[in-house]
Design a protein around this motif. Structure first.
Motif, PDB file in Angstrom:
ATOM      1  N   ASP A  96       0.839  -1.199   0.000  1.00  0.00           N
ATOM      2  CA  ASP A  96       0.000   0.000   0.000  1.00  0.00           C
ATOM      3  C   ASP A  96       0.873   1.248   0.000  1.00  0.00           C
ATOM      4  OD1 ASP A  96      -2.305  -1.552   0.130  1.00  0.00           O
ATOM      5  OD2 ASP A  96      -2.412  -1.459   2.316  1.00  0.00           O
ATOM      6  N   GLU A  97       0.322   2.338  -0.519  1.00  0.00           N
ATOM      7  CA  GLU A  97       1.018   3.625  -0.502  1.00  0.00           C
ATOM      8  C   GLU A  97       0.240   4.612   0.364  1.00  0.00           C
ATOM      9  OE1 GLU A  97       2.991   3.315  -4.983  1.00  0.00           O
ATOM     10  OE2 GLU A  97       1.517   4.887  -4.564  1.00  0.00           O
ATOM     11  N   VAL A  98       0.976   5.381   1.152  1.00  0.00           N
ATOM     12  CA  VAL A  98       0.395   6.405   2.010  1.00  0.00           C
ATOM     13  C   VAL A  98       1.094   7.727   1.703  1.00  0.00           C
ATOM     14  CG1 VAL A  98      -0.045   7.151   4.374  1.00  0.00           C
ATOM     15  CG2 VAL A  98      -0.101   4.701   3.812  1.00  0.00           C
ATOM     16  N   ILE A  99       0.311   8.729   1.341  1.00  0.00           N
ATOM     17  CA  ILE A  99       0.875  10.039   1.001  1.00  0.00           C
ATOM     18  C   ILE A  99       0.900  10.938   2.230  1.00  0.00           C
ATOM     19  CG2 ILE A  99       0.585  12.128  -0.399  1.00  0.00           C
ATOM     20  CD1 ILE A  99      -0.772  10.369  -2.528  1.00  0.00           C
ATOM     21  N   ILE A 107       5.920   5.007   1.907  1.00  0.00           N
ATOM     22  CA  ILE A 107       5.693   6.434   2.117  1.00  0.00           C
ATOM     23  C   ILE A 107       5.872   7.145   0.778  1.00  0.00           C
ATOM     24  CG2 ILE A 107       6.582   8.529   3.217  1.00  0.00           C
ATOM     25  CD1 ILE A 107       7.628   6.621   5.468  1.00  0.00           C
ATOM     26  N   VAL A 108       4.894   7.974   0.425  1.00  0.00           N
ATOM     27  CA  VAL A 108       4.996   8.808  -0.771  1.00  0.00           C
ATOM     28  C   VAL A 108       4.938  10.258  -0.303  1.00  0.00           C
ATOM     29  CG1 VAL A 108       3.970   9.441  -2.985  1.00  0.00           C
ATOM     30  CG2 VAL A 108       3.880   7.058  -2.202  1.00  0.00           C
ATOM     31  N   LEU A 109       6.012  11.017  -0.572  1.00  0.00           N
ATOM     32  CA  LEU A 109       6.083  12.405  -0.121  1.00  0.00           C
ATOM     33  C   LEU A 109       5.467  13.338  -1.152  1.00  0.00           C
ATOM     34  CD1 LEU A 109       9.728  12.460   1.287  1.00  0.00           C
ATOM     35  CD2 LEU A 109       7.601  12.286   2.584  1.00  0.00           C
ATOM     36  N   CYS A 110       4.735  14.317  -0.644  1.00  0.00           N
ATOM     37  CA  CYS A 110       4.113  15.329  -1.495  1.00  0.00           C
ATOM     38  C   CYS A 110       4.608  16.708  -1.067  1.00  0.00           C
ATOM     39  CB  CYS A 110       2.585  15.261  -1.367  1.00  0.00           C
ATOM     40  SG  CYS A 110       1.710  16.476  -2.381  1.00  0.00           S
ATOM     41  N   ASP A 111       4.936  17.544  -2.042  1.00  0.00           N
ATOM     42  CA  ASP A 111       5.356  18.913  -1.736  1.00  0.00           C
ATOM     43  C   ASP A 111       4.242  19.680  -1.031  1.00  0.00           C
ATOM     44  OD1 ASP A 111       7.910  18.750  -2.823  1.00  0.00           O
ATOM     45  OD2 ASP A 111       7.224  19.318  -4.824  1.00  0.00           O
ATOM     46  N   VAL A 112       4.643  20.694  -0.283  1.00  0.00           N
ATOM     47  CA  VAL A 112       3.675  21.536   0.412  1.00  0.00           C
ATOM     48  C   VAL A 112       3.631  22.918  -0.229  1.00  0.00           C
ATOM     49  CG1 VAL A 112       3.942  20.335   2.617  1.00  0.00           C
ATOM     50  CG2 VAL A 112       5.360  22.341   2.134  1.00  0.00           C
ATOM     51  N   GLU A 113       2.545  23.608   0.039  1.00  0.00           N
ATOM     52  CA  GLU A 113       2.419  24.998  -0.408  1.00  0.00           C
ATOM     53  C   GLU A 113       3.107  25.893   0.601  1.00  0.00           C
ATOM     54  OE1 GLU A 113      -1.284  26.451  -1.936  1.00  0.00           O
ATOM     55  OE2 GLU A 113      -2.081  24.420  -2.094  1.00  0.00           O
ATOM     56  N   THR A 114       3.731  26.961   0.121  1.00  0.00           N
ATOM     57  CA  THR A 114       4.486  27.839   1.020  1.00  0.00           C
ATOM     58  C   THR A 114       3.589  28.728   1.878  1.00  0.00           C
ATOM     59  OG1 THR A 114       4.726  29.447  -0.780  1.00  0.00           O
ATOM     60  CG2 THR A 114       6.535  27.891  -0.435  1.00  0.00           C
TER      61      THR A 114
END
Length: 196
Positions: A49-52, A72-79
Protein backbone atom coordinates in the motif's frame (compact mmCIF):
# COMPACT_ATOMS: atom_id res chain seq x y z
CA UNK A 1 -12.00 1.87 40.96
CA UNK A 2 -9.52 -0.99 40.81
CA UNK A 3 -7.76 0.20 37.65
CA UNK A 4 -4.69 2.43 37.80
CA UNK A 5 -5.18 3.64 34.21
CA UNK A 6 -8.09 4.05 31.78
CA UNK A 7 -10.66 4.51 34.49
CA UNK A 8 -13.08 7.32 35.35
CA UNK A 9 -10.70 10.22 34.65
CA UNK A 10 -9.86 8.96 31.16
CA UNK A 11 -13.56 8.52 30.34
CA UNK A 12 -14.30 11.99 31.70
CA UNK A 13 -11.52 13.44 29.55
CA UNK A 14 -12.85 11.67 26.44
CA UNK A 15 -16.40 12.90 27.13
CA UNK A 16 -15.29 16.49 27.76
CA UNK A 17 -13.15 16.46 24.62
CA UNK A 18 -16.05 15.09 22.58
CA UNK A 19 -18.45 17.79 23.81
CA UNK A 20 -16.01 20.69 23.57
CA UNK A 21 -14.93 19.96 20.00
CA UNK A 22 -18.19 18.40 18.76
CA UNK A 23 -16.53 15.11 17.83
CA UNK A 24 -18.55 11.94 18.30
CA UNK A 25 -16.26 8.92 18.36
CA UNK A 26 -13.12 9.59 20.40
CA UNK A 27 -10.62 7.38 22.15
CA UNK A 28 -7.64 8.33 24.32
CA UNK A 29 -4.32 6.60 23.63
CA UNK A 30 -0.74 6.85 24.87
CA UNK A 31 0.55 9.16 22.10
CA UNK A 32 -0.28 10.16 18.52
CA UNK A 33 2.46 8.00 16.94
CA UNK A 34 0.84 4.93 18.49
CA UNK A 35 -2.56 6.42 17.64
CA UNK A 36 -1.69 6.82 13.98
CA UNK A 37 -0.33 3.27 13.88
CA UNK A 38 -3.60 1.98 15.40
CA UNK A 39 -5.62 3.97 12.84
CA UNK A 40 -3.57 2.60 9.94
CA UNK A 41 -3.87 -0.97 11.24
CA UNK A 42 -7.63 -0.57 11.76
CA UNK A 43 -8.02 0.24 8.04
CA UNK A 44 -5.65 -2.61 7.13
CA UNK A 45 -2.75 -0.61 5.70
CA UNK A 46 -0.15 -3.20 4.74
CA UNK A 47 2.84 -4.02 2.57
CA UNK A 48 2.28 -2.88 -1.01
CA UNK A 49 0.00 0.00 0.00
CA UNK A 50 1.02 3.63 -0.50
CA UNK A 51 0.40 6.41 2.01
CA UNK A 52 0.88 10.04 1.00
CA UNK A 53 2.23 12.51 3.55
CA UNK A 54 3.63 16.05 3.21
CA UNK A 55 7.38 16.44 2.82
CA UNK A 56 7.30 18.91 5.73
CA UNK A 57 6.40 17.10 8.94
CA UNK A 58 7.87 15.56 12.08
CA UNK A 59 9.26 12.06 11.50
CA UNK A 60 6.58 10.51 13.72
CA UNK A 61 4.10 10.90 10.84
CA UNK A 62 6.22 8.48 8.80
CA UNK A 63 7.06 5.96 11.53
CA UNK A 64 3.63 4.23 11.71
CA UNK A 65 3.60 3.81 7.92
CA UNK A 66 6.99 2.07 8.10
CA UNK A 67 5.72 -0.14 10.94
CA UNK A 68 2.79 -1.21 8.74
CA UNK A 69 5.19 -2.14 5.94
CA UNK A 70 3.58 0.35 3.56
CA UNK A 71 5.36 2.75 1.21
CA UNK A 72 5.69 6.43 2.12
CA UNK A 73 5.00 8.81 -0.77
CA UNK A 74 6.08 12.40 -0.12
CA UNK A 75 4.11 15.33 -1.50
CA UNK A 76 5.36 18.91 -1.74
CA UNK A 77 3.68 21.54 0.41
CA UNK A 78 2.42 25.00 -0.41
CA UNK A 79 4.49 27.84 1.02
CA UNK A 80 1.47 29.81 2.27
CA UNK A 81 -0.01 27.08 4.48
CA UNK A 82 2.80 24.49 4.96
CA UNK A 83 0.32 21.80 3.90
CA UNK A 84 -0.23 19.51 0.93
CA UNK A 85 -0.06 21.07 -2.51
CA UNK A 86 -3.24 19.57 -3.94
CA UNK A 87 -2.23 20.08 -7.58
CA UNK A 88 0.94 18.07 -7.00
CA UNK A 89 -0.97 15.57 -4.86
CA UNK A 90 -3.28 14.64 -7.74
CA UNK A 91 -0.26 13.70 -9.86
CA UNK A 92 1.21 11.24 -7.35
CA UNK A 93 -1.96 9.29 -6.51
CA UNK A 94 -1.78 5.74 -7.89
CA UNK A 95 -3.93 2.61 -7.73
CA UNK A 96 -1.89 1.63 -4.68
CA UNK A 97 -2.69 4.83 -2.74
CA UNK A 98 -4.82 3.79 0.24
CA UNK A 99 -4.45 6.75 2.58
CA UNK A 100 -3.55 10.44 2.59
CA UNK A 101 -2.36 12.13 5.79
CA UNK A 102 -2.40 15.93 5.74
CA UNK A 103 -0.41 17.40 8.63
CA UNK A 104 -1.86 20.59 10.10
CA UNK A 105 1.44 22.17 11.17
CA UNK A 106 1.00 25.11 13.55
CA UNK A 107 -2.79 24.87 12.98
CA UNK A 108 -2.55 25.59 9.24
CA UNK A 109 -4.20 23.36 6.65
CA UNK A 110 -4.74 22.89 2.93
CA UNK A 111 -8.15 23.23 1.27
CA UNK A 112 -9.74 20.39 3.19
CA UNK A 113 -13.01 20.35 1.26
CA UNK A 114 -11.08 19.79 -2.00
CA UNK A 115 -8.87 17.14 -0.38
CA UNK A 116 -11.92 15.38 1.05
CA UNK A 117 -13.51 15.37 -2.41
CA UNK A 118 -10.36 13.88 -3.98
CA UNK A 119 -10.26 11.13 -1.35
CA UNK A 120 -13.95 10.33 -1.69
CA UNK A 121 -13.73 10.12 -5.47
CA UNK A 122 -10.68 7.84 -5.36
CA UNK A 123 -11.89 5.83 -2.32
CA UNK A 124 -8.83 6.77 -0.30
CA UNK A 125 -8.85 7.13 3.50
CA UNK A 126 -8.29 10.67 4.79
CA UNK A 127 -6.46 10.73 8.14
CA UNK A 128 -5.80 14.17 9.63
CA UNK A 129 -2.61 14.62 11.65
CA UNK A 130 -3.94 17.38 13.89
CA UNK A 131 -1.24 17.00 16.54
CA UNK A 132 -0.60 20.77 16.47
CA UNK A 133 -4.10 21.93 15.55
CA UNK A 134 -6.34 21.47 18.59
CA UNK A 135 -9.10 24.07 18.34
CA UNK A 136 -8.13 25.22 14.82
CA UNK A 137 -10.90 25.36 12.24
CA UNK A 138 -11.37 25.14 8.50
CA UNK A 139 -14.58 26.86 7.31
CA UNK A 140 -16.12 26.62 10.79
CA UNK A 141 -15.33 22.92 11.23
CA UNK A 142 -12.71 21.75 13.69
CA UNK A 143 -9.61 20.26 12.11
CA UNK A 144 -9.34 16.59 12.94
CA UNK A 145 -13.07 16.14 12.40
CA UNK A 146 -13.17 16.56 8.62
CA UNK A 147 -11.54 13.37 7.35
CA UNK A 148 -12.29 9.74 8.15
CA UNK A 149 -9.98 9.99 11.16
CA UNK A 150 -8.17 12.67 13.10
CA UNK A 151 -5.59 12.65 15.84
CA UNK A 152 -4.32 15.10 18.44
CA UNK A 153 -1.19 15.13 20.57
CA UNK A 154 -1.00 16.06 24.24
CA UNK A 155 2.79 15.94 24.41
CA UNK A 156 4.50 18.52 26.62
CA UNK A 157 4.86 21.17 23.89
CA UNK A 158 1.31 20.96 22.51
CA UNK A 159 -1.73 23.24 22.99
CA UNK A 160 -2.91 21.25 26.00
CA UNK A 161 -0.77 18.58 27.60
CA UNK A 162 -1.10 15.46 29.67
CA UNK A 163 2.67 14.94 29.57
CA UNK A 164 2.14 12.36 26.85
CA UNK A 165 -1.13 11.21 25.36
CA UNK A 166 -3.35 11.58 22.33
CA UNK A 167 -6.96 11.54 21.22
CA UNK A 168 -8.15 9.70 18.13
CA UNK A 169 -11.33 10.73 16.33
CA UNK A 170 -13.18 8.44 13.92
CA UNK A 171 -16.14 9.19 11.66
CA UNK A 172 -17.31 5.59 12.13
CA UNK A 173 -17.88 4.03 15.52
CA UNK A 174 -16.88 0.54 14.32
CA UNK A 175 -13.27 1.67 14.01
CA UNK A 176 -13.15 2.79 17.65
CA UNK A 177 -13.71 -0.82 18.72
CA UNK A 178 -10.83 -1.98 16.50
CA UNK A 179 -8.55 0.77 17.77
CA UNK A 180 -9.43 0.03 21.39
CA UNK A 181 -8.59 -3.63 20.80
CA UNK A 182 -5.25 -2.70 19.22
CA UNK A 183 -4.30 -0.44 22.14
CA UNK A 184 -5.52 -3.00 24.70
CA UNK A 185 -3.57 -6.07 23.54
CA UNK A 186 -6.43 -7.58 21.55
CA UNK A 187 -9.02 -7.19 24.29
CA UNK A 188 -12.30 -5.53 23.40
CA UNK A 189 -13.38 -4.90 27.01
CA UNK A 190 -11.79 -4.19 30.37
CA UNK A 191 -11.69 -6.90 33.03
CA UNK A 192 -11.35 -9.44 30.24
CA UNK A 193 -8.33 -11.64 29.71
CA UNK A 194 -9.36 -13.00 26.33
CA UNK A 195 -6.91 -11.61 23.81
CA UNK A 196 -8.29 -11.96 20.28
Amino acid sequence: KTFLTENAETKKFENNFSKKFKMKNVIAISNWTVGLFAVLKSINIKEGDEVIIPNLTFFATATPIILCGAKIVLCDVETDNFSLDLNKLKKIITKKTRCIIPVHLFGFCCEMDKLKSICKKKRIYLVEDSAQALGAKYKNEFLGNIGDFGGFSFYGNKIITTGEGSMIVSKKKKFIGKIYSLKNHGRRKKKNFKHK
